[in-house]
Enzyme design. Structure first.
Site, short mmCIF file in Angstrom:
data_model
loop_
_atom_site.label_atom_id
_atom_site.label_comp_id
_atom_site.label_asym_id
_atom_site.label_seq_id
_atom_site.Cartn_x
_atom_site.Cartn_y
_atom_site.Cartn_z
NE ARG A 100 -4.20 -1.47 0.21
CZ ARG A 100 -4.31 -2.78 -0.02
NH1 ARG A 100 -3.28 -3.46 -0.48
NH2 ARG A 100 -5.44 -3.39 0.19
CB SER A 151 -8.44 -0.85 4.29
OG SER A 151 -8.87 -2.09 3.84
CD GLU A 154 -5.48 1.30 2.17
OE1 GLU A 154 -6.48 1.65 1.52
OE2 GLU A 154 -5.22 0.13 2.43
N1 EPU Z 1 -11.05 -10.23 10.61
C1 EPU Z 1 -11.66 -10.25 11.84
N2 EPU Z 1 -12.91 -9.72 11.97
C2 EPU Z 1 -13.57 -9.19 10.90
C3 EPU Z 1 -12.95 -9.16 9.64
C4 EPU Z 1 -11.68 -9.68 9.51
O1 EPU Z 1 -11.11 -10.75 12.82
O2 EPU Z 1 -14.68 -8.72 11.10
C5 EPU Z 1 -9.70 -10.80 10.48
C6 EPU Z 1 -9.77 -12.25 10.04
O3 EPU Z 1 -8.76 -12.95 10.70
C7 EPU Z 1 -9.46 -12.19 8.57
C8 EPU Z 1 -8.47 -11.03 8.55
O4 EPU Z 1 -8.96 -10.11 9.51
O5 EPU Z 1 -8.87 -13.37 8.09
C9 EPU Z 1 -8.31 -10.38 7.20
O6 EPU Z 1 -9.57 -9.89 6.76
P1 EPU Z 1 -9.83 -9.63 5.20
O7 EPU Z 1 -9.56 -10.84 4.39
O8 EPU Z 1 -11.18 -8.99 5.07
O9 EPU Z 1 -8.72 -8.60 4.75
P2 EPU Z 1 -8.08 -7.32 5.47
O10 EPU Z 1 -6.67 -7.66 5.82
O11 EPU Z 1 -8.92 -6.77 6.53
C10 EPU Z 1 -7.08 -6.45 3.22
C11 EPU Z 1 -7.02 -5.18 2.45
C12 EPU Z 1 -8.33 -4.96 1.70
C13 EPU Z 1 -8.53 -6.13 0.75
C14 EPU Z 1 -8.54 -7.43 1.58
C15 EPU Z 1 -8.59 -8.66 0.69
C16 EPU Z 1 -5.48 -3.74 3.68
C17 EPU Z 1 -5.33 -2.54 4.52
N3 EPU Z 1 -6.73 -4.07 3.34
O12 EPU Z 1 -8.06 -6.30 4.22
O13 EPU Z 1 -8.19 -3.80 0.92
O14 EPU Z 1 -9.74 -6.01 0.03
O15 EPU Z 1 -7.32 -7.53 2.35
O16 EPU Z 1 -7.36 -8.82 0.02
O17 EPU Z 1 -4.48 -4.36 3.30
C18 EPU Z 1 -8.55 -1.44 0.82
O18 EPU Z 1 -7.33 -1.31 0.73
O19 EPU Z 1 -9.32 -0.44 0.80
C19 EPU Z 1 -9.13 -2.78 0.97
C20 EPU Z 1 -10.43 -2.97 1.13
#
Ligand code: EPU
Length: 336
Positions: A164, A236, A332
Site C-alpha cells: 500500500r 480500509s 491508509e
Molecule cells: N477479521 C476479523 N474480523 C472481521 C474481519 C476480519 O477478525 O470482522 C480478520 C480475520 O482474521 C481475517 C483477517 O482479519 O482473516 C483479514 O480480513 P480480510 O480478508 O477482510 O482482509 P483485510 O486484511 O482486513 C485487506 C485489504 C483490503 C482487501 C482485503 C482482501 C489492507 C489494509 N486491506 O483487508 O483492501 O480487500 O485484504 O485482500 O491491506 C482497501 O485497501 O481499501 C481494501 C479494502
C-alpha cells in the site's frame, strides 16, 4: 485556454466518504495540456489533486484549488503472442478498466475487481486485494511535475512499490500528477491467482477463468464491504501492521488465536480488522461516524458525519489498539 474555474465548490460528490467541505476553487482537467496549463497558471496556489476521491478524508474546507483528473482513454500500445501493454489515462475508473480487460480476455487485474478509485491513483498506494497487487502488472507511468509542468516517465523500479505504498506516497508526495499508466497484461491461456483463502472457497467447482475470479472477488467484496454509493467510506482506513517476529511471538502468548501472515521481508503482518474486532469496536457508532459491521477496518459515514468526527473515531481506535496490543496503526487513507 477556456477553462471554467468554479468558486466555493462543495466536494461532497467527489469524495467517497461523502464529506461536505468546500474548496475555494475547483476545476476538472481532461487533457495533459489542460493540466500543464492549470499548473503553470496556478503555481502559487495550494493544489489538491483528486481522482476518484476514494482514498481521502477531508476534515476541513480547502483554501486552494481542487484539481480533478478527468482524462479518458485505453489504448493497446504493444502486442505479441502472449501479452499486451495497455496505456490507460489516469482519469479512467479502475473497475471499468478491469471490465474492459475481461471483455478483451486480458488477464492480470481480475483479482483487483471492484476496487474504487481511478487508474491514476492506483500506483500511488499500489492497490491490492485477494492475493494481487498493482505492481505485478505495472510497467511504467507518466506524470507531470507540479513545480514546472514537465512530463516524466517512471519505471516500475522508480516507483518503489511496497505494501500500500510507493514513492508517490513518500519522497515525491504531492510533487507529481500521474497522467497515464502502462500495464502489462496476459493473453489466454491465463495464469490464475486463486491462492487467497476466501477466494479458494468461492472458486470451488468453478473453472479457473479470469471471469470467474473477477466474479468471486466481486461477490466477496459485495458481501463484506459497504458500497460507497450507499454508505460513505474509503475502503480500509488503516494498513495492516507489519511487526517483528519477536513482537509477534510475545503477543501470540497472550492472544493464541491471533491471525497472522508472514510478510515477504521476514516480518509478520497481523490483520488490523482482527484487533479492532477483539476490542469490541466492530459496528461501533458515534452519531453518523462508525466502524463497519462486517469489516471493522472500514470506517463509514452513515449520512452527515464530518471529516473531523471520522478522524476522531480513527484516533480512538488507534489509541485503543496501541494500549491493548502495543501496535501503532497507520492510516491508509490520506487525511487532508
Ligand atoms: N477479521 C476479523 N474480523 C472481521 C474481519 C476480519 O477478525 O470482522 C480478520 C480475520 O482474521 C481475517 C483477517 O482479519 O482473516 C483479514 O480480513 P480480510 O480478508 O477482510 O482482509 P483485510 O486484511 O482486513 C485487506 C485489504 C483490503 C482487501 C482485503 C482482501 C489492507 C489494509 N486491506 O483487508 O483492501 O480487500 O485484504 O485482500 O491491506 C482497501 O485497501 O481499501 C481494501 C479494502
Amino acid at each position: 485556454m477556456d477553462l471554467n474555474f468554479q468558486k466555493n465548490f462543495s466536494l461532497r460528490p467527489y469524495n467517497t466518504f461523502g464529506i461536505n467541505v468546500q474548496s475555494k476553487q475547483f476545476i476538472g482537467a481532461k487533457t495533459t495540456e489542460e493540466l500543464q496549463y492549470i499548473i503553470r497558471q496556478k503555481k502559487d496556489e495550494k493544489i489538491l489533486i483528486i481522482g476518484g476521491g476514494s482514498n481521502l478524508l477531508l476534515t476541513k474546507d480547502f483554501e486552494g484549488l481542487t484539481l480533478r483528473i478527468e482524462s479518458r482513454g485505453i489504448e493497446i500500445i504493444r502486442e505479441d503472442e502472449e501479452s499486451v501493454t495497455v496505456k490507460v489515462a489516469a482519469g479512467e475508473n479502475w473497475h471499468e478498466f478491469v471490465l474492459w480487460c475481461l471483455e478483451n480476455n486480458l488477464g492480470g487485474v481480475e483479482n483487483l475487481a471492484l476496487i474504487p478509485g481511478s487508474v491514476g491513483a492506483a500506483p500511488i498506494q499500489n492497490i491490492g486485494a485477494y492475493g494481487a497487487e498493482l505492481k505485478y502488472v505495472f510497467s511504467s507511468c507518466e506524470a507531470i511535475s507540479v513545480s514546472n509542468g514537465e512530463m516524466k516517465t517512471f519505471s516500475k523500479a522508480d516507483c518503489q512499490f511496497r505494501y500500500r505504498s510507493s514513492i508517490f506516497k513518500n519522497e515525491l508526495k504531492g510533487r507529481y500528477i500521474i497522467t497515464s499508466v502502462n500495464l502489462l497484461l496476459n493473453k489466454a491461456p491465463h495464469s490464475i491467482n486463486d491462492s487467497y483463502k476466501g477466494l479458494i472457497e468461492k472458486m470451488e467447482g468453478k473453472n479457473k477463468t479470469i471471469q470467474n475470479i473477477a466474479n468471486a472477488v466481486i461477490a466477496i467484496r459485495s458481501e463484506k464491504l459497504p458500497n460507497p454509493e450507499k454508505i460513505g467510506n474509503s475502503g480500509s482506513f488503516f494498513k495492516n501492521p507489519v511487526i517483528p517476529v519477536s513482537q509477534f511471538k510475545s503477543l501470540q502468548k497472550q492472544y493464541t488465536n491471533m491471525p497472522y501472515y508472514p510478510d515477504s521481508n521476514g516480518k509478520i503482518k497481523v490483520p488490523a480488522a482482527w484487533m479492532i474486532d477483539v476490542l469490541g469496536l466492530k459496528g461501533f457508532r458515534n452519531g453518523d461516524a462508525g466502524v463497519h459491521e462486517n469489516q471493522p477496518l472500514v470506517l463509514v459515514n452513515y449520512g452527515n458525519a464530518s471529516g473531523k468526527a471520522i478522524k476522531a473515531l480513527a484516533e480512538k481506535i488507534q489509541s485503543k489498539v496501541a494500549e491493548k496490543f502495543g501496535i501503532n496503526l497507520t492510516t491508509e487513507v490520506n487525511i487532508i
